[in-house]
Design a protein around this motif. Sequence first.
Motif, PDB file in Angstrom:
ATOM      1  N   UNK A 241      49.143  74.775  50.198  1.00  0.00           N
ATOM      2  CA  UNK A 241      50.000  74.345  49.383  1.00  0.00           C
ATOM      3  C   UNK A 241      50.261  72.900  49.642  1.00  0.00           C
ATOM      4  N   UNK A 242      50.315  71.837  48.652  1.00  0.00           N
ATOM      5  CA  UNK A 242      50.635  70.487  48.994  1.00  0.00           C
ATOM      6  C   UNK A 242      51.923  70.310  49.438  1.00  0.00           C
ATOM      7  N   UNK A 243      52.573  69.603  50.261  1.00  0.00           N
ATOM      8  CA  UNK A 243      53.579  69.319  50.483  1.00  0.00           C
ATOM      9  C   UNK A 243      53.822  67.602  51.017  1.00  0.00           C
ATOM     10  N   UNK A 244      54.750  66.909  50.443  1.00  0.00           N
ATOM     11  CA  UNK A 244      54.758  65.731  50.656  1.00  0.00           C
ATOM     12  C   UNK A 244      54.828  65.417  52.062  1.00  0.00           C
ATOM     13  N   UNK A 245      53.811  64.298  52.696  1.00  0.00           N
ATOM     14  CA  UNK A 245      53.933  63.894  54.083  1.00  0.00           C
ATOM     15  C   UNK A 245      52.991  64.607  54.804  1.00  0.00           C
ATOM     16  N   UNK A 246      52.709  66.084  54.458  1.00  0.00           N
ATOM     17  CA  UNK A 246      52.023  66.752  55.292  1.00  0.00           C
ATOM     18  C   UNK A 246      50.530  66.578  55.130  1.00  0.00           C
ATOM     19  N   UNK A 247      49.914  66.571  56.296  1.00  0.00           N
ATOM     20  CA  UNK A 247      48.275  66.661  56.158  1.00  0.00           C
ATOM     21  C   UNK A 247      47.494  65.245  55.994  1.00  0.00           C
ATOM     22  N   UNK A 248      48.274  64.156  56.277  1.00  0.00           N
ATOM     23  CA  UNK A 248      47.591  63.045  56.231  1.00  0.00           C
ATOM     24  C   UNK A 248      46.874  62.452  57.283  1.00  0.00           C
ATOM     25  N   UNK A 249      45.973  61.502  57.208  1.00  0.00           N
ATOM     26  CA  UNK A 249      45.113  60.961  58.046  1.00  0.00           C
ATOM     27  C   UNK A 249      45.402  59.466  58.576  1.00  0.00           C
ATOM     28  N   UNK A 250      45.497  59.154  59.756  1.00  0.00           N
ATOM     29  CA  UNK A 250      45.847  57.829  60.117  1.00  0.00           C
ATOM     30  C   UNK A 250      44.677  57.024  59.730  1.00  0.00           C
ATOM     31  N   UNK A 251      43.453  57.433  59.432  1.00  0.00           N
ATOM     32  CA  UNK A 251      42.264  56.485  59.008  1.00  0.00           C
ATOM     33  C   UNK A 251      41.935  56.716  57.475  1.00  0.00           C
ATOM     34  N   UNK A 252      42.210  58.142  56.923  1.00  0.00           N
ATOM     35  CA  UNK A 252      41.506  58.170  55.753  1.00  0.00           C
ATOM     36  C   UNK A 252      42.686  59.036  54.931  1.00  0.00           C
TER      37      UNK A 252
END
Length: 395
Positions: A241-252
């Motif tokens: 499930x999508x949660x704001x701020x979770x699962x991001x990438x520092x380069x992508x």
Amino acid sequence: MLPGSYRAAGLVDDTALVRAMLDVEVAWARVLGTPVSLGSWTPVLDPAEVEAAGNPVLPLVSAVRSQVSGSVHTGLTSQDVLDTALMLLARDVLSRVSADLARVGAALARLADEHRSSVMAGRTLTQFAVPITFGLKAARWLVGVLDSLDELDAVSRNLPVQCGGAAGTLSRAASVVDPLAAAAAFAEHLGLVWPGMPWHTYRAPVTRLGDALVRTCDALGVMAADVLTLGRPEIGEVREGAVAGRGGSSTMPHKRNPVLSVLVNSAALQAPQFGAQLHLCSARAVDERPDGAWHAEWPALRGLMELAVVAASQAAELTEGLEVHADVMARRAAGAAEDLLAERGGGTDPAAYLGMAESFVDEVLRRNRSRFRPLRGEHEVPTPIVSEGSDRNGD
């Protein structure tokens, strides 16, 4: 830093351990007839004094004696206090892990029931096998969770107090109290079990606890690894499930990484090493007090307890928000029908060859109802958990 360690805040850290040791000393003092009321006072131990003593108990006893007049610690040894304190921490840990596993179980039962007819490709050795349903897969995950809950319950009911004195004979205690009656009262004060004799060099209470936590991480790890595989973009059958701020990438920045699954999977890969450490220490618990094996046990046990708490909390969030793409599953199964139905000599409809999948789902859901209230939409008539007229809410 363990990612997600905030989920275990206050359970196994140094402050929690000191507070638990303090509870142990207070309980024993009361057994000795010394009324103790320290309120919220918690001493801050000097690390140099802890090192000098080889463990944190002696500095704690000195701090308590500065606050209390009367018998304190008489008849106990350092291992009695620290082992018992760790059992108190374990009790809170087991309660927390079990509560989160209950959330995981409820979410998996819902998924198993909702997707009992959602056909998907079965896979063995990474290749297509025969058709299954996602409901069956969720039910299999649920079995692991239910087994873990059973084990955690059994361990929690039998967490023992440690009470043996200098060499496990309660020789000093015998000079001031009836030692066996005192040990039983000590356990009662703390809500633990008096096992009948000390376990200074018999470490089964610790390894049983560790094994239950490792198996919990095993069960959650299987689920997380499956989610990671089925969530690969080229498969796309499930997604966190999508949660704001979770699962991001520092380069992508476009990425939405399955962070919870990754971390639960990571916990499952780490836990067995903690468990092995506990067994190694158990096997080296020599003489009447080990020369290092006992000391090597504390960080492994605390590390494993923290890991299990964090993983169970993350797994609860993962399962409650899991997105299931049954349409993708169905299209893949239909497209691979030739391979999936080869066992039956071919065919075109995978849904016609599901064997006992739905019956197995029903069986797991029946077991689930022995712990949790029935889920709306289940196909069978719910079985009451409590007697008529009870005001319990399934706790």
